[in-house]
Scaffold this motif. Structure first.
Motif, short mmCIF file in Angstrom:
data_model
loop_
_atom_site.label_atom_id
_atom_site.label_comp_id
_atom_site.label_asym_id
_atom_site.label_seq_id
_atom_site.Cartn_x
_atom_site.Cartn_y
_atom_site.Cartn_z
N ALA A 17 0.81 -1.21 0.00
CA ALA A 17 0.00 0.00 0.00
C ALA A 17 0.85 1.27 0.00
N PHE A 18 2.12 1.14 0.32
CA PHE A 18 3.01 2.30 0.40
C PHE A 18 4.21 2.07 -0.51
N ARG A 19 4.36 2.91 -1.51
CA ARG A 19 5.44 2.75 -2.48
C ARG A 19 6.31 4.00 -2.51
N HIS A 20 7.55 3.79 -2.98
CA HIS A 20 8.48 4.89 -3.18
C HIS A 20 8.67 5.70 -1.90
N LEU A 21 8.99 4.98 -0.84
CA LEU A 21 9.17 5.64 0.46
C LEU A 21 10.48 6.41 0.52
N ALA A 22 10.43 7.58 1.08
CA ALA A 22 11.64 8.37 1.30
C ALA A 22 11.49 9.11 2.62
N THR A 23 12.60 9.24 3.35
CA THR A 23 12.59 9.98 4.61
C THR A 23 13.54 11.16 4.51
N LEU A 24 13.19 12.23 5.17
CA LEU A 24 14.02 13.44 5.20
C LEU A 24 13.71 14.20 6.48
N ARG A 53 7.74 10.62 2.99
CA ARG A 53 6.98 10.82 1.75
C ARG A 53 6.80 9.46 1.08
N TYR A 54 5.62 9.25 0.54
CA TYR A 54 5.31 7.94 -0.01
C TYR A 54 4.19 8.07 -1.03
N GLU A 55 4.02 6.99 -1.78
CA GLU A 55 2.94 6.92 -2.76
C GLU A 55 1.95 5.84 -2.33
N CYS A 56 0.68 6.13 -2.42
CA CYS A 56 -0.37 5.18 -2.06
C CYS A 56 -1.47 5.26 -3.10
N GLY A 58 -1.32 5.37 -6.24
CA GLY A 58 -1.01 6.29 -7.31
C GLY A 58 -0.92 7.74 -6.93
N LYS A 59 -1.14 8.08 -5.65
CA LYS A 59 -1.07 9.47 -5.21
C LYS A 59 0.08 9.64 -4.22
N ARG A 60 0.68 10.82 -4.23
CA ARG A 60 1.78 11.12 -3.34
C ARG A 60 1.28 11.77 -2.04
N TYR A 61 1.86 11.34 -0.91
CA TYR A 61 1.49 11.88 0.39
C TYR A 61 2.75 12.14 1.21
N TYR A 62 2.56 12.85 2.31
CA TYR A 62 3.65 13.02 3.26
C TYR A 62 3.05 13.06 4.66
N ALA A 63 3.85 12.63 5.63
CA ALA A 63 3.35 12.53 7.01
C ALA A 63 4.52 12.62 7.97
N ILE A 64 4.19 12.87 9.23
CA ILE A 64 5.18 12.80 10.31
C ILE A 64 5.51 11.33 10.51
N GLY A 65 6.78 11.00 10.55
CA GLY A 65 7.19 9.61 10.74
C GLY A 65 7.97 9.43 12.02
N PHE A 66 7.56 8.45 12.81
CA PHE A 66 8.25 8.15 14.05
C PHE A 66 8.79 6.72 13.95
N PRO A 67 10.12 6.56 13.88
CA PRO A 67 10.69 5.23 13.60
C PRO A 67 10.62 4.28 14.79
N ASN A 68 10.53 2.99 14.48
CA ASN A 68 10.59 1.97 15.52
C ASN A 68 11.86 1.15 15.36
N ILE A 69 12.08 0.19 16.26
CA ILE A 69 13.34 -0.55 16.28
C ILE A 69 13.44 -1.58 15.16
N ALA A 70 12.32 -1.83 14.45
CA ALA A 70 12.32 -2.84 13.38
C ALA A 70 12.44 -2.22 11.99
N GLY A 71 12.56 -0.88 11.92
CA GLY A 71 12.68 -0.23 10.63
C GLY A 71 11.38 0.30 10.07
#
Length: 212
Positions: A17-24, A53-56, A58-71
């Motif tokens: 459901a989430f493609r082309h993931l990128a973090t910044l 930032r990710y694609e879902c 066919g549309k591009r979205y962005y969100a606050i991301g909080f990482p966990n220990i598993a990636g």
């Protein structure tokens, strides 16, 4: 504190459901404005979170991301609450060595809220001023976190004021006994620590929490 810049721009395993993931680094004015509405300052947010930032579909979205220990990541925005698997707990060390105190939170907004409250006059961090932090990211991860709580002299649980949060707290007390302290009296009738942060009156309400 974690250093988000160390993984900024990296790529993670794509999920269906989430493609082309990128973090910044977290810089989006819209996301920072949303966090301010939740009582979270930009400096604190940028230290602890990333912008994902990710694609879902066919549309591009962005969100606050909080990482966990598993990636994986917990994702939040004004319009979306979800996660990028694998879902797991998040662990934040307060110093180079394991602290004597661990503070446990159900969600990362509560953890960020705690960091904001720490800056207020009269608010006392449990223990000697140093603590490690574990964010469950779901009460379903309570058992997973339990294995990492061994060795702490005090465990403060800042879980939700609901049935699931109370069950999780009871589970922790059964395993760790008197080392567990319930932090919910701090936020009284509020659903969680973030609601307390948003709703409190900083002028008339004194803030304080100690290990006594």
């Amino acid at each position: 504190m974690r250093q988000p810049s160390a993984i900024a721009g990296s790529r993670y395993r794509e999920e269906p459901a989430f493609r082309h993931l990128a973090t910044l680094p977290l810089t989006s004015p819209a996301l920072l404005a949303y966090l301010r509405e939740r009582g979270i300052g930009g400096e604190t947010a940028r230290k602890e979170c990333l912008e994902v930032r990710y694609e879902c579909r066919g549309k591009r979205y962005y969100a606050i991301g909080f990482p966990n220990i598993a990636g994986g990541f917990e994702l939040r925005s004004r319009y979306f609450k979800g996660c990028i698997s694998p879902k797991s707990i998040s662990v934040i060390r307060g110093g180079e060595k394991k602290a004597a105190v661990c503070c446990l939170f159900e969600g990362f907004m509560d953890y960020l809220s705690f960091l904001m409250l720490r800056t207020e006059p009269g608010f006392c961090l449990p223990g000697d001023g140093q603590a490690d932090f574990i964010v469950l990211n779901s009460v379903a991860n309570t058992a997973k976190a339990s294995g990492m709580l061994d060795g702490y002299g005090l465990i403060y649980g800042f879980l939700d004021n609901d049935a699931a949060g109370k069950r999780a707290m009871e589970e922790l007390v059964r395993k760790f006994g008197s080392r567990v302290r319930d932090g919910t009296p701090l936020y009284g009738e509020c659903k969680d620590l973030n609601e307390y942060l948003v709703n409190r009156n900083p002028v008339s309400q004194a803030i304080g929490f100690t290990d006594k």
